[in-house]
Design a protein around this motif. Structure first.
Motif, PDB file in Angstrom:
ATOM      1  N   GLY A 149      -2.331  15.288  -7.934  1.00 32.15           N
ATOM      2  CA  GLY A 149      -3.480  15.677  -7.984  1.00 32.15           C
ATOM      3  C   GLY A 149      -4.260  15.769  -9.400  1.00 32.15           C
ATOM      4  N   ARG A 150      -3.324  15.550 -10.072  1.00 32.58           N
ATOM      5  CA  ARG A 150      -3.714  15.014 -11.476  1.00 32.58           C
ATOM      6  C   ARG A 150      -5.155  14.084 -12.270  1.00 32.58           C
ATOM      7  N   ALA A 151      -5.203  13.134 -11.227  1.00 32.79           N
ATOM      8  CA  ALA A 151      -6.254  12.355 -11.235  1.00 32.79           C
ATOM      9  C   ALA A 151      -7.095  12.263  -9.846  1.00 32.79           C
ATOM     10  N   ASP A 152      -7.973  11.425 -10.654  1.00 38.72           N
ATOM     11  CA  ASP A 152      -9.151  10.942  -9.553  1.00 38.72           C
ATOM     12  C   ASP A 152      -8.347  10.184  -8.552  1.00 38.72           C
ATOM     13  N   HIS A 153      -8.616  10.227  -7.049  1.00 40.74           N
ATOM     14  CA  HIS A 153      -8.047   9.555  -6.520  1.00 40.74           C
ATOM     15  C   HIS A 153      -8.304   9.417  -4.773  1.00 40.74           C
ATOM     16  N   VAL A 154      -8.299   7.345  -4.553  1.00 39.99           N
ATOM     17  CA  VAL A 154      -9.270   6.662  -3.605  1.00 39.99           C
ATOM     18  C   VAL A 154      -8.268   6.696  -2.812  1.00 39.99           C
ATOM     19  N   MET A 155      -8.242   6.827  -1.619  1.00 38.26           N
ATOM     20  CA  MET A 155      -7.474   6.552  -0.675  1.00 38.26           C
ATOM     21  C   MET A 155      -8.600   6.329   1.139  1.00 38.26           C
ATOM     22  N   ILE A 156      -7.685   5.803   1.872  1.00 39.65           N
ATOM     23  CA  ILE A 156      -7.855   5.792   3.232  1.00 39.65           C
ATOM     24  C   ILE A 156      -7.930   7.349   4.677  1.00 39.65           C
ATOM     25  N   ASP A 157      -8.245   7.419   5.064  1.00 40.70           N
ATOM     26  CA  ASP A 157      -8.058   8.646   6.391  1.00 40.70           C
ATOM     27  C   ASP A 157      -6.899   7.934   6.923  1.00 40.70           C
ATOM     28  N   ASN A 158      -5.251   7.059   6.760  1.00 43.74           N
ATOM     29  CA  ASN A 158      -4.156   6.397   7.117  1.00 43.74           C
ATOM     30  C   ASN A 158      -4.016   7.470   8.532  1.00 43.74           C
ATOM     31  N   VAL A 159      -3.981   8.417   8.617  1.00 45.45           N
ATOM     32  CA  VAL A 159      -3.451   9.014   9.677  1.00 45.45           C
ATOM     33  C   VAL A 159      -4.786   8.676  11.482  1.00 45.45           C
ATOM     34  N   THR A 160      -5.980   9.098  10.582  1.00 48.10           N
ATOM     35  CA  THR A 160      -6.584   8.594  12.106  1.00 48.10           C
ATOM     36  C   THR A 160      -6.913   6.818  11.853  1.00 48.10           C
ATOM     37  N   ALA A 161      -6.779   6.119  11.412  1.00 48.86           N
ATOM     38  CA  ALA A 161      -6.823   5.074  11.369  1.00 48.86           C
ATOM     39  C   ALA A 161      -5.734   4.333  12.214  1.00 48.86           C
ATOM     40  N   ALA A 162      -4.487   4.565  11.999  1.00 48.01           N
ATOM     41  CA  ALA A 162      -3.013   4.722  12.671  1.00 48.01           C
ATOM     42  C   ALA A 162      -3.393   4.771  14.419  1.00 48.01           C
ATOM     43  N   ARG A 163      -4.117   6.119  14.477  1.00 51.75           N
ATOM     44  CA  ARG A 163      -3.780   7.086  15.123  1.00 51.75           C
ATOM     45  C   ARG A 163      -5.747   6.399  16.867  1.00 51.75           C
ATOM     46  N   GLU A 164      -6.433   6.105  15.932  1.00 53.98           N
ATOM     47  CA  GLU A 164      -7.489   5.290  16.287  1.00 53.98           C
ATOM     48  C   GLU A 164      -7.274   3.703  17.107  1.00 53.98           C
ATOM     49  N   MET A 165      -6.105   2.766  16.209  1.00 51.92           N
ATOM     50  CA  MET A 165      -5.711   1.837  16.600  1.00 51.92           C
ATOM     51  C   MET A 165      -4.172   2.249  17.928  1.00 51.92           C
ATOM     52  N   THR A 166      -3.647   2.848  18.107  1.00 54.98           N
ATOM     53  CA  THR A 166      -2.414   3.254  19.506  1.00 54.98           C
ATOM     54  C   THR A 166      -3.232   3.169  20.311  1.00 54.98           C
ATOM     55  N   ALA A 167      -4.670   4.442  20.166  1.00 61.85           N
ATOM     56  CA  ALA A 167      -5.177   4.721  21.173  1.00 61.85           C
ATOM     57  C   ALA A 167      -5.577   3.500  21.625  1.00 61.85           C
ATOM     58  N   HIS A 168      -6.434   2.506  21.100  1.00 58.43           N
ATOM     59  CA  HIS A 168      -7.406   1.412  21.650  1.00 58.43           C
ATOM     60  C   HIS A 168      -5.693   0.008  22.556  1.00 58.43           C
ATOM     61  N   LEU A 169      -4.820   0.782  22.144  1.00 60.09           N
ATOM     62  CA  LEU A 169      -3.225  -0.046  22.294  1.00 60.09           C
ATOM     63  C   LEU A 169      -3.136   0.235  24.007  1.00 60.09           C
ATOM     64  N   ILE A 170      -3.176   1.780  23.533  1.00 62.55           N
ATOM     65  CA  ILE A 170      -3.115   2.645  24.964  1.00 62.55           C
ATOM     66  C   ILE A 170      -4.888   2.245  25.987  1.00 62.55           C
ATOM     67  N   GLY A 171      -5.705   2.152  25.983  1.00 56.84           N
ATOM     68  CA  GLY A 171      -6.709   2.050  26.304  1.00 56.84           C
ATOM     69  C   GLY A 171      -7.160   0.524  26.957  1.00 56.84           C
ATOM     70  N   LEU A 172      -5.964   0.110  26.575  1.00 52.32           N
ATOM     71  CA  LEU A 172      -5.908  -1.293  27.311  1.00 52.32           C
ATOM     72  C   LEU A 172      -4.261  -1.505  28.804  1.00 52.32           C
ATOM     73  N   GLY A 173      -4.377   0.151  28.205  1.00 53.06           N
ATOM     74  CA  GLY A 173      -2.857   0.289  29.706  1.00 53.06           C
ATOM     75  C   GLY A 173      -1.769  -0.410  29.055  1.00 53.06           C
ATOM     76  N   ARG A 174      -1.415  -0.633  27.473  1.00 50.54           N
ATOM     77  CA  ARG A 174       0.228  -0.570  27.430  1.00 50.54           C
ATOM     78  C   ARG A 174       0.640   0.962  27.165  1.00 50.54           C
ATOM     79  N   ARG A 175       2.202   0.801  27.936  1.00 46.63           N
ATOM     80  CA  ARG A 175       1.918   2.403  27.435  1.00 46.63           C
ATOM     81  C   ARG A 175       3.225   1.880  26.928  1.00 46.63           C
ATOM     82  N   ARG A 176       4.129   0.709  25.961  1.00 47.50           N
ATOM     83  CA  ARG A 176       4.985   0.591  25.553  1.00 47.50           C
ATOM     84  C   ARG A 176       5.139   0.502  24.540  1.00 47.50           C
TER      85      ARG A 176
END
Length: 332
Positions: A149-176
């Motif tokens: 927290g002592r320096a400026d930080h640039v990042m992406i929202d990894n949790v949201t990105a991974a959730r969206e990709m997993t949801a995409h795979l689920i949306g294709l009917g994948r379960r395992r």
């Protein structure tokens, strides 16, 4: 012949001070005056003496980018964007490879060498927050570490990105759906965030979390992805999708699935993370999370420029860059 400020001033019919104001981006110059000066600069092909300017400011005109591994395509592509963004400020970029080790990262955070650089854009893996205490070098951090927290930080929202990709795979009917790239070391912050997003998507779809489908890897190289998928298949686990926490892991996974005689995506869908160029030319092309690397680089350089311009005492800032899903043949 190298022209001077005086030559530009004479050509534009203004004072040397006015030319200096235009060259240095001073806002309070009349538009018609600025236009005359810019025209004179173009006609004479005048180029500022950056070395002299930096010496007057007590600077070198050099910043550094420190990353764990230069041969990882994500960092190579990011470095290219940092160099481009830095050029807009007249800066040269020194690129340093830390290997992700604490001692080498500590050297980078301390400034690499006395008076060598003006500031640092830094992607640490192992460096604890306490090692930044007392450091005076202007610094912008990249990546998933959230404890600095002592320096400026640039990042992406990894949790949201991974959730969206997993949801995409689920949306294709994948379960395992297998998750490849889990890590539990201090440098595995990104892996933990991406695993959290994967888990959240499963829970939202009411799919039971199966630890047998989660493969740890020591690193995120192609060989690690191939080895993890071979191990999954040998253990009797038969995923119908594989979400890899980096594209390099996914490229290795594609190879292992091919060796096992499994078709992608007919038998197993594959997705990665990072949107490296290799994934656009693999067979099949790779579905991936695409961080805006150009925006990440520009944000980091602009934050560093602000610190160098006198904002050193402002509170540390955390900026989230955008991402999107790039859907390609490996999940089509």
């Amino acid at each position: 012949m190298r022209h001077r400020l005086k030559d530009v001033a004479e050509r534009a019919g203004v004072s040397v001070k006015t030319v200096s104001n235009v060259v240095n981006g001073y806002q309070h110059v009349r538009p018609d005056t600025r236009a005359r000066v810019e025209a004179a600069i173009a006609e004479l092909r005048y180029r500022p003496n950056l070395s002299a300017r930096n010496l007057r400011k007590g600077r070198t005109g050099v910043i550094a980018l420190a990353v764990p591994e230069l041969d990882v395509p994500y960092f190579a592509e990011l470095a290219r964007h940092v160099v481009t963004a830095a050029a807009g400020h007249g800066w040269t970029v020194l690129i340093d490879q830390t290997g992700g080790g604490r001692e080498r990262e500590r050297v980078a955070a301390a400034g690499i060498g006395d008076h060598m650089i003006d500031g640092l854009i830094f992607s640490p893996l192992s460096l604890p927050a306490d090692d930044l205490v007392g450091l005076e070098l202007p610094m912008v951090l990249l990546g998933e570490r959230t404890d600095h927290g002592r320096a400026d930080h640039v990042m992406i929202d990894n949790v949201t990105a991974a959730r969206e990709m997993t949801a995409h795979l689920i949306g294709l009917g994948r379960r395992r759906i297998a998750a490849v790239g889990a890590q539990h070391t201090p440098g595995g912050a990104g892996a933990r965030l991406r695993l959290a997003g994967y888990t959240a998507a499963l829970a939202q779809a009411r799919i039971r979390y199966d630890e047998r489908l989660v493969a740890d890897t020591p690193a995120w190289h192609r060989a690690d992805g191939a080895a993890a998928v071979r191990h999954l298949l040998a253990s009797g686990v038969r995923p119908d999708a594989v979400f890899c926490f980096s594209d390099t892991l996914a490229l290795g996974a594609l190879r292992a699935l091919h060796e096992a005689g499994l078709r992608v995506p007919a038998d197993v869908a594959v997705a990665g993370f990072d949107d490296i160029e290799d994934g656009r030319f693999s067979v099949p092309t790779l579905t991936t999370v695409s961080p805006d690397k150009e925006r990440i680089a520009r944000l980091a350089v602009d934050l560093l420029a602000g610190r160098l311009a006198g904002e050193r005492d402002a509170p540390a800032r955390e900026v989230t860059a955008p991402h999107r899903l790039s859907l390609r043949e490996s999940t089509a």
